[in-house]
Design an enzyme around this catalytic site. Structure first.
Site, short mmCIF file in Angstrom:
data_model
loop_
_atom_site.label_atom_id
_atom_site.label_comp_id
_atom_site.label_asym_id
_atom_site.label_seq_id
_atom_site.Cartn_x
_atom_site.Cartn_y
_atom_site.Cartn_z
N HIS A 109 -0.54 -18.54 -5.05
CA HIS A 109 -0.02 -17.20 -5.31
C HIS A 109 -0.15 -16.39 -4.02
CE1 HIS A 109 0.39 -13.22 -7.06
NE2 HIS A 109 0.66 -13.74 -8.23
N ARG A 168 3.94 -5.59 -7.08
CA ARG A 168 5.24 -5.60 -6.39
C ARG A 168 6.37 -5.22 -7.36
NH1 ARG A 168 5.11 -11.29 -4.69
NH2 ARG A 168 3.13 -11.41 -5.78
#
Ligand SMILES: Cc1cc2nc3c(=O)[nH]c(=O)nc-3n(C[C@H](O)[C@H](O)[C@H](O)COP(=O)(O)OP(=O)(O)OC[C@H]3O[C@@H](n4cnc5c(N)ncnc54)[C@H](O)[C@@H]3O)c2cc1C
Length: 603
Positions: free
Chosen positions: A236, A256
């Site tokens: 990740h 995000r």
């Protein structure tokens, strides 16, 4: 037999995360006797950590979304190695599984008109993740466990399975111990569902909880089931990197999705520099367009920070290696900047990302509403796992099923965020349903006393040895080896070196000794986990050596491009009757014409 505490059920489920609990709910509803075993306390399984949400094409926020788009996104994200039938079932059934969760009491965040709210996430074309702030896993586990308990499942908390038991070819149960007393238990069952989660603890920097030692992968392998895609381990892009004690802890992609951006040391939005051709049509070409996308503008395309995880992780690594990293060897993730765009930004961030706010405040003394976070890649998820039939989730071993992160198929070379929780619901349900049907049609298998005796003797060996190896030291060395030599960027010489080290560590694990008695002896438990960790580490390394190209999460420095001719098969591993692990490249069956058409239209 009489010396073991013995339990009998129709369906035995190993794992009490989302997949195991959803399977238990389904099997219990089919009126068979169900047991769920978990290494940790009920409610503490790794699923509880899930943050961002559950991907399901409900179209509540953008009505252009539907199962076909979700199917195409999943196949593209998986670089077309996914089992297309699983991707189809997943995309079609996920919305119903989410609505069902709501009917059982899950309280999701809501749209203004009262529907389940959905958020943006990497690789998903439209806002698709049903969520509860950034604590979705907690709500999911709470709902499933309440529902399952009411349906009458038996729960064995803090029990660990160390071997599957077979009657000739078919499954007959499992052998394990309870952590509290260290007593051995035999679980007889007509069908067994593996739902043991992932392998993250094979690596040094990981977002995964202590339970993720690859037990289900290894149990299935040693019981004769095939596994596939083990070379695909997801790193990740955003884990915490500072202070060192919290390194690896996840920073959800939801940051995000809510408008957070990645910058290097020079303040540059470096993700705009490298947009893969497969995603060029779907990616914003200005910062303003990217921002508008996160705010729900249907005409805008997603910002490059929301490209797939494999790509974002490699871009971060490049920035760091080329000297543009943050002070502690990562990059900056900034959500505080949105105050330039919206009023009450600090309150908005705290509302949308409450766990992230507290995580950084308490662990790093950073206020994310005011300052940028420092982040870097962390081992997060394994796409590879036990090979299953797409519809039933049964493995090659009759009566043995697998679902959730320990099963393979849906995610191919790379998983999209949010597609795990939906995977657990869709395929957990299917595994429970088909396991219950199998149990109805079959009687209990016979157990082999010699097999039990050998499992017990093997498990007790660390107490009897006078060896000098410490189980924790072996585990730490293995984590270093995997991190350094089979990590985010791989090459042949390093992986061959890793195989040598794994061979040495296997020998060391056979000399491991532990002190004390069997009650709550964590040294002993670690000694037993080593067997699984070493098995999965070897599988990952050998499969990664075999895939001589770069695709999805698997990146080879020595073969940096994607090879068309290598895109049509999965690497499958089986245990031979003797000798080394057996790997075979098995072709992916041709996709049904109607699904091919969908992919073509969505390109
Ligand atoms: C921090 C974090 C955030 C995430 N956020 C998201 C998200 O927002 N959306 C998303 O889709 N995915 C997310 N993921 C991924 C997702 O949470 C996992 O892939 C998923 O929860 C795995 O569920 P599972 O049911 O397969 O396994 P788990 O939830 O891990 O459950 C495994 C169970 O198996 C038991 N077990 C293991 N071995 C044994 C054994 N030998 N004997 C007995 N029991 C055993 C464990 O005790 C546990 O009960 C996130 C992951 C992390 C780490």
């Amino acid at each position: 037999m009489s010396e073991y505490v013995t339990h009998e059920h129709d369906v035995l489920i190993i794992g009490a995360g989302g997949a195991g609990l959803r399977a238990a709910v389904e099997a219990s509803a089919a009126d068979v006797r169900v047991a769920v075993i978990s290494k940790s306390l009920l409610g503490k399984a790794h699923t509880v950590m899930a943050e961002g949400g559950i991907a399901a094409a409900m179209g509540n926020v953008d009505d252009r979304d539907n199962w076909s788009v979700h199917f195409a996104d999943t196949m593209r994200g998986g670089q077309y190695l996914s089992d297309w039938r699983m991707a189809e079932l997943h995309a079609k059934e996920a919305p119903e599984r989410v609505r069902e969760l709501e009917a059982w009491g899950a309280l999701f965040d809501r749209t203004r008109d009262g529907r389940i709210l959905q958020r943006n996430f990497g690789g998903h074309r439209y806002p698709r993740l049903a969520h509860v702030g950034d604590r979705t896993g907690l709500e999911m586990i709470r709902t499933l466990q309440d529902h399952g308990i009411h349906l009458g499942m038996d729960v064995f908390m803090e029990y660990t399975v160390i071997q599957l038991l077979k009657d000739h070819d078919r499954i007959a149960g499992a052998f394990g111990y309870d952590r509290e007393r260290g007593r051995f238990h035999v679980f007889r069952a007509k069908a067994v569902v593996l739902a043991t989660g992932g392998i993250g603890r094979a690596y040094k920097i990981t977002s995964n909880s202590w339970e993720y030692t690859g037990d289900g992968h290894s149990l299935a392998y040693h019981a004769g089931a095939a596994l596939m895609d083990m070379e695909f381990v997801q790193f990740h892009p955003t884990g915490m990197i500072w202070p060192p004690s919290v390194r690896g802890i996840l920073v959800t992609e939801g940051v995000r999705g809510e408008g957070g951006v990645l910058r290097n040391r020079d303040g540059e939005r470096f993700m705009f520099k490298d947009i893969p051709p497969l995603y060029a049509n779907q990616t914003a070409n200005s910062e303003d367009e990217g921002w508008r996308y996160t705010q729900g503008d249907k005409e805008a395309r997603r910002p490059p920070e929301l490209l797939t995880r494999d790509h974002v992780a490699r871009c971060i690594r490049r920035e760091v290696r080329e000297g543009r990293g943050s002070p502690h060897g990562g990059v900056f993730l900034d959500i505080a900047w949105i105050k330039e765009r919206i009023p009450n930004a600090a309150e908005h961030i705290k509302k949308k990302l409450p766990s992230m706010y507290h995580q950084f405040k308490q662990l790093a003394d950073i206020d994310i509403t005011q300052e940028a976070m420092e982040v870097g890649p962390t081992t997060h998820y394994v796409m590879g796992g036990v090979r299953v039939n797409a519809d039933s989730q049964m493995t090659d071993v009759p009566g043995l099923f697998a679902a959730g992160e320990c099963a393979a198929g849906l995610h191919g070379a790379n998983r999209l965020g949010g597609n795990s929780l939906s995977d657990l619901l869709v395929f957990g349900k299917r595994a429970g349903e088909y396991a219950a049907a199998f149990a109805r049609e079959n009687s209990l298998g016979e157990l082999n006393p010699e097999e039990l005796e050998s499992a017990e003797n093997g498990a007790l060996q660390p107490f009897e040895r006078q060896g000098s190896e410490n189980p924790y030291a072996v585990q730490h060395t293995l984590q270093d080896v995997m991190q350094e030599l089979v990590g985010i960027v791989r090459q042949e010489q390093e992986m061959l070196q890793a195989l040598d080290r794994i061979r040495e560590l296997k020998a060391a694990s056979e000399r491991v000794s532990v002190d004390g008695n069997r009650e709550y002896n964590t040294g002993w438990h670690t000694a037993l986990d080593l067997f699984h960790l070493l098995t999965v580490s070897e599988m990952i390394t050998r499969a990664a050596l075999d895939r001589r190209e770069s695709r999805g999460a698997h990146f080879r420095d020595d073969f940096p491009t994607k090879e068309e001719r290598l895109g049509g098969f999965n690497i499958v591993v089986r245990k031979p009757s003797e000798g080394e692990m057996e790997f075979r490249r098995e072709p992916i069956p041709p996709m049904r014409a109607d699904l091919q058409q969908i992919i073509k239209e969505m390109k």
